[in-house]
Design an enzyme around this catalytic site. Structure first.
Site, short mmCIF file in Angstrom:
data_model
loop_
_atom_site.label_atom_id
_atom_site.label_comp_id
_atom_site.label_asym_id
_atom_site.label_seq_id
_atom_site.Cartn_x
_atom_site.Cartn_y
_atom_site.Cartn_z
N HIS A 38 0.84 -1.20 0.00
CA HIS A 38 0.00 0.00 0.00
C HIS A 38 0.88 1.25 0.00
CE1 HIS A 38 -3.83 -1.99 1.87
NE2 HIS A 38 -3.31 -2.70 0.87
N GLU A 42 0.91 3.86 1.88
CA GLU A 42 1.41 4.22 3.21
C GLU A 42 2.60 3.36 3.61
OE1 GLU A 42 -1.74 3.48 2.32
OE2 GLU A 42 -3.18 4.28 3.75
N CYS A 87 -6.15 1.89 5.96
CA CYS A 87 -6.81 0.65 6.35
C CYS A 87 -6.24 0.19 7.70
CB CYS A 87 -6.58 -0.43 5.29
SG CYS A 87 -4.86 -1.00 5.19
N CYS A 127 -2.37 -0.41 7.52
CA CYS A 127 -1.57 0.81 7.46
C CYS A 127 -1.68 1.62 8.75
CB CYS A 127 -1.99 1.63 6.24
SG CYS A 127 -1.60 0.78 4.68
#
Length: 138
Positions: free
Chosen positions: A46, A48, A76, A79
Protein backbone atom coordinates in the site's frame (compact mmCIF):
# COMPACT_ATOMS: atom_id res chain seq x y z
CA UNK A 1 -2.04 16.71 -0.16
CA UNK A 2 -1.58 17.91 -3.73
CA UNK A 3 1.65 15.93 -3.89
CA UNK A 4 -0.13 12.83 -2.57
CA UNK A 5 -2.73 13.30 -5.32
CA UNK A 6 0.09 13.34 -7.88
CA UNK A 7 1.19 9.97 -6.50
CA UNK A 8 -2.39 8.69 -6.69
CA UNK A 9 -2.45 9.70 -10.36
CA UNK A 10 0.73 7.67 -10.96
CA UNK A 11 -1.03 4.66 -9.45
CA UNK A 12 -4.12 5.30 -11.58
CA UNK A 13 -1.99 5.52 -14.73
CA UNK A 14 -0.50 2.08 -14.04
CA UNK A 15 -3.82 0.40 -13.18
CA UNK A 16 -3.17 0.38 -9.43
CA UNK A 17 -5.80 1.47 -6.93
CA UNK A 18 -5.13 5.23 -6.97
CA UNK A 19 -3.93 6.00 -3.48
CA UNK A 20 -0.95 8.25 -2.99
CA UNK A 21 1.08 9.23 0.05
CA UNK A 22 3.86 11.60 0.98
CA UNK A 23 5.68 12.04 4.26
CA UNK A 24 6.91 15.46 5.31
CA UNK A 25 9.55 16.29 7.90
CA UNK A 26 10.61 19.84 8.74
CA UNK A 27 8.65 21.18 5.77
CA UNK A 28 10.38 18.87 3.29
CA UNK A 29 8.95 15.83 1.50
CA UNK A 30 11.13 12.91 2.51
CA UNK A 31 9.05 10.10 0.99
CA UNK A 32 6.66 9.72 -1.94
CA UNK A 33 4.71 6.59 -2.71
CA UNK A 34 1.64 5.10 -4.31
CA UNK A 35 0.02 1.69 -4.33
CA UNK A 36 2.21 -1.01 -5.90
CA UNK A 37 0.17 -4.09 -5.04
CA UNK A 38 -0.33 -5.15 -8.66
CA UNK A 39 3.19 -4.37 -9.84
CA UNK A 40 4.84 -6.14 -6.92
CA UNK A 41 2.16 -8.83 -6.57
CA UNK A 42 2.15 -7.96 -2.88
CA UNK A 43 -1.02 -7.22 -0.92
CA UNK A 44 0.99 -5.24 1.63
CA UNK A 45 2.42 -2.79 -0.93
CA UNK A 46 0.00 0.00 0.00
CA UNK A 47 1.04 3.62 -0.52
CA UNK A 48 1.41 4.22 3.21
CA UNK A 49 3.57 1.14 3.74
CA UNK A 50 5.87 2.16 0.87
CA UNK A 51 6.09 5.70 2.28
CA UNK A 52 6.88 4.50 5.82
CA UNK A 53 9.72 2.34 4.53
CA UNK A 54 11.12 5.13 2.38
CA UNK A 55 10.91 7.73 5.17
CA UNK A 56 12.53 5.41 7.72
CA UNK A 57 15.36 4.75 5.29
CA UNK A 58 15.79 8.48 4.64
CA UNK A 59 15.86 9.28 8.37
CA UNK A 60 17.98 6.28 9.31
CA UNK A 61 15.54 5.01 11.92
CA UNK A 62 12.16 3.38 12.28
CA UNK A 63 10.40 6.14 14.21
CA UNK A 64 8.76 9.06 12.40
CA UNK A 65 8.23 11.28 15.44
CA UNK A 66 8.40 14.66 13.71
CA UNK A 67 6.73 13.63 10.48
CA UNK A 68 3.35 14.03 8.83
CA UNK A 69 1.81 11.45 6.51
CA UNK A 70 -0.44 12.90 3.82
CA UNK A 71 -2.51 10.17 2.18
CA UNK A 72 -5.39 10.50 -0.24
CA UNK A 73 -7.62 7.87 1.37
CA UNK A 74 -8.11 6.92 5.01
CA UNK A 75 -5.61 4.23 6.02
CA UNK A 76 -6.81 0.65 6.35
CA UNK A 77 -6.26 -1.45 9.48
CA UNK A 78 -2.85 -2.68 8.26
CA UNK A 79 -1.57 0.81 7.46
CA UNK A 80 -2.99 2.25 10.68
CA UNK A 81 -1.20 -0.48 12.59
CA UNK A 82 2.05 0.33 10.82
CA UNK A 83 1.51 4.04 11.57
CA UNK A 84 1.14 3.12 15.24
CA UNK A 85 4.53 1.41 15.23
CA UNK A 86 6.23 4.32 13.45
CA UNK A 87 4.90 6.70 16.12
CA UNK A 88 4.27 9.24 13.37
CA UNK A 89 3.29 12.67 14.66
CA UNK A 90 0.42 13.45 12.25
CA UNK A 91 -1.74 11.70 9.67
CA UNK A 92 -3.70 13.84 7.23
CA UNK A 93 -6.00 12.12 4.80
CA UNK A 94 -8.39 13.19 2.09
CA UNK A 95 -11.43 10.95 1.83
CA UNK A 96 -12.74 8.28 4.18
CA UNK A 97 -12.70 4.68 3.06
CA UNK A 98 -16.29 3.68 3.75
CA UNK A 99 -15.58 -0.04 3.28
CA UNK A 100 -12.11 -0.73 4.64
CA UNK A 101 -10.99 2.37 6.52
CA UNK A 102 -9.82 1.90 10.08
CA UNK A 103 -12.56 4.13 11.50
CA UNK A 104 -15.26 2.17 9.62
CA UNK A 105 -13.89 -0.99 11.20
CA UNK A 106 -14.08 0.63 14.63
CA UNK A 107 -10.31 0.56 15.06
CA UNK A 108 -8.14 3.17 16.68
CA UNK A 109 -4.71 1.94 15.78
CA UNK A 110 -2.76 5.18 15.71
CA UNK A 111 -0.27 5.95 18.42
CA UNK A 112 -1.80 7.93 21.31
CA UNK A 113 0.34 10.96 20.40
CA UNK A 114 -0.59 10.87 16.70
CA UNK A 115 -2.83 13.69 15.51
CA UNK A 116 -5.29 12.70 12.75
CA UNK A 117 -6.96 15.17 10.40
CA UNK A 118 -9.43 14.17 7.70
CA UNK A 119 -11.14 15.83 4.76
CA UNK A 120 -8.21 17.66 3.15
CA UNK A 121 -8.94 17.92 -0.61
CA UNK A 122 -11.61 15.33 0.09
CA UNK A 123 -13.51 15.88 -3.16
CA UNK A 124 -10.43 15.40 -5.36
CA UNK A 125 -9.29 12.35 -3.41
CA UNK A 126 -12.71 10.74 -3.66
CA UNK A 127 -13.10 11.56 -7.37
CA UNK A 128 -9.98 9.73 -8.52
CA UNK A 129 -11.07 6.62 -6.63
CA UNK A 130 -14.60 6.78 -8.03
CA UNK A 131 -13.29 7.26 -11.57
CA UNK A 132 -10.94 4.29 -11.21
CA UNK A 133 -13.61 1.90 -9.96
CA UNK A 134 -16.22 3.20 -12.38
CA UNK A 135 -13.83 2.41 -15.25
CA UNK A 136 -13.16 -1.04 -13.79
CA UNK A 137 -16.87 -1.85 -13.73
CA UNK A 138 -17.46 -0.55 -17.29
Amino acid sequence: MKEALKEAQKAYDTNEVPIGAVIVSDGQIIARAHNLTERLNDVTAHAEMQAFTSAAEYLGGKYLHNCTLYVTIEPCAMCSGAAYWTQIQRIVYGARDEKRGSSKLGLTLTHPKTIVKQGVLEKECRQIMQKFFSNKRA
